[in-house]
Design an enzyme around this catalytic site. Sequence first.
Site, PDB file in Angstrom:
ATOM      1  N   LYS A  27       8.005  10.226 -12.118  1.00  0.00           N
ATOM      2  CA  LYS A  27       8.996   9.263 -12.605  1.00  0.00           C
ATOM      3  C   LYS A  27       8.603   8.683 -13.962  1.00  0.00           C
ATOM      4  O   LYS A  27       9.362   7.890 -14.522  1.00  0.00           O
ATOM      5  CB  LYS A  27       9.155   8.135 -11.578  1.00  0.00           C
ATOM      6  CG  LYS A  27       9.776   8.575 -10.260  1.00  0.00           C
ATOM      7  CD  LYS A  27       9.992   7.407  -9.322  1.00  0.00           C
ATOM      8  CE  LYS A  27       8.713   6.938  -8.693  1.00  0.00           C
ATOM      9  NZ  LYS A  27       8.118   7.929  -7.774  1.00  0.00           N
ATOM     10  N   HIS A  35       2.827   2.721  -0.110  1.00  0.00           N
ATOM     11  CA  HIS A  35       4.152   2.569   0.490  1.00  0.00           C
ATOM     12  C   HIS A  35       4.107   2.804   2.000  1.00  0.00           C
ATOM     13  O   HIS A  35       3.415   3.698   2.486  1.00  0.00           O
ATOM     14  CB  HIS A  35       5.134   3.579  -0.109  1.00  0.00           C
ATOM     15  CG  HIS A  35       5.709   3.151  -1.411  1.00  0.00           C
ATOM     16  ND1 HIS A  35       6.205   4.054  -2.337  1.00  0.00           N
ATOM     17  CD2 HIS A  35       5.880   1.925  -1.975  1.00  0.00           C
ATOM     18  CE1 HIS A  35       6.658   3.393  -3.394  1.00  0.00           C
ATOM     19  NE2 HIS A  35       6.464   2.108  -3.185  1.00  0.00           N
ATOM     20  N   HIS A  76       1.296  12.215   3.256  1.00  0.00           N
ATOM     21  CA  HIS A  76      -0.083  12.517   2.875  1.00  0.00           C
ATOM     22  C   HIS A  76      -0.508  11.316   2.057  1.00  0.00           C
ATOM     23  O   HIS A  76       0.172  10.961   1.083  1.00  0.00           O
ATOM     24  CB  HIS A  76      -0.171  13.803   2.050  1.00  0.00           C
ATOM     25  CG  HIS A  76      -1.579  14.143   1.639  1.00  0.00           C
ATOM     26  ND1 HIS A  76      -2.354  15.050   2.330  1.00  0.00           N
ATOM     27  CD2 HIS A  76      -2.352  13.686   0.612  1.00  0.00           C
ATOM     28  CE1 HIS A  76      -3.535  15.139   1.749  1.00  0.00           C
ATOM     29  NE2 HIS A  76      -3.564  14.318   0.701  1.00  0.00           N
ATOM     30  N   HIS A 102      -1.381   8.540  -0.333  1.00  0.00           N
ATOM     31  CA  HIS A 102      -1.432   8.431  -1.790  1.00  0.00           C
ATOM     32  C   HIS A 102      -1.266   6.973  -2.170  1.00  0.00           C
ATOM     33  O   HIS A 102      -0.650   6.185  -1.439  1.00  0.00           O
ATOM     34  CB  HIS A 102      -0.365   9.299  -2.451  1.00  0.00           C
ATOM     35  CG  HIS A 102       1.035   9.033  -1.983  1.00  0.00           C
ATOM     36  ND1 HIS A 102       1.506   9.455  -0.750  1.00  0.00           N
ATOM     37  CD2 HIS A 102       2.078   8.380  -2.570  1.00  0.00           C
ATOM     38  CE1 HIS A 102       2.762   9.079  -0.595  1.00  0.00           C
ATOM     39  NE2 HIS A 102       3.136   8.408  -1.683  1.00  0.00           N
TER      40      HIS A 102
END
Length: 324
Positions: free
Chosen positions: A183, A243, A250, A252
């Site tokens: 992003k 998050h 997985h 992160h």
Amino acid sequence: MPSIKTLLDQFRLKEVINEDISSKTVWLLGTVGNTADLVPGVNAAVVTLERLAFDTQTISNHALSGSDASLLGSLALGSEEQNDVYSWAAGYINSRMFGPDIRVSLIYPATQKHIAKHQRQHRRWITETPRLYSLVTKPFIDAQPASRIQWVYNILSKKVEADRIVYEDPDPENGFIILPDLKWDASNAASMYLVAIVHRQGLKSLRDLTASHLPLLKNIRNKANVAAEKYGVPHNKLRLYIHYQPSYYHLHVHITNVDLEGRGIAADRAHLLDTVISNIEDIAPDYYQKVTLAYALGSDTELWQHWTAHLDPRSTTESSPETN
């Protein structure tokens, strides 16, 4: 796989499925090729168009260069308005002195899950107790096929995107790689957005973290500044968070400039890494196996559809999963 330019040349728009005015982003759904019917997983494509922030360094360099060329002389303006000392107009920038002004990303072929993730949808509130996590969410996560995160393994094994990695600790237990999030255009420091992806497999979400993972979490916290400094962002400008629910299962960690607002930092999703470490270290080593976590889900997501079988149909309160 053909280049993104080749695929975009063949893109045929079906509909605008979402927009975000604050980030000046729009999501388009269409097909690649001349096929009339859109088939998820076959010819469907999701295109993201995002207006980029101005590259202030490029603009400043123009001023310092002593060039006689007018920085704003290439503006093509439409209707103009004026009131006393204030003037305004809408128009187009034709000069490359401002740098690229749009970022394009493509998912092709896009599955129904990809489409649902990006399309506008109503959100529903979930209050996930440890019991409901075990009975509802965890079985859903465990049922996800490994193929859905094959792209993550490709990055970790350096089959793809190896040139984008800005930091790596190769330790299989406490190591990770850091690279720019898709992003971000990797140019404007004010909007810096990196992601740290752990090497250790089997860590799928925040719920899996215990005291045994503190060395990994602290390693990411301590080394994030090494990657960020490559973009001129000091350690006291970093926001690190995890998050829940994540967009892929997985583990992160998101690493952003604190000046960046509005991207995934809402309280119902972002859990600050410092707080995660403190909760495990200072409150309970199995804190995330005991705590109730609340979050919002899009009404078209697979996880929400999975949850609906275990909710009171009149609300989003817990019913009795054992009897459903």
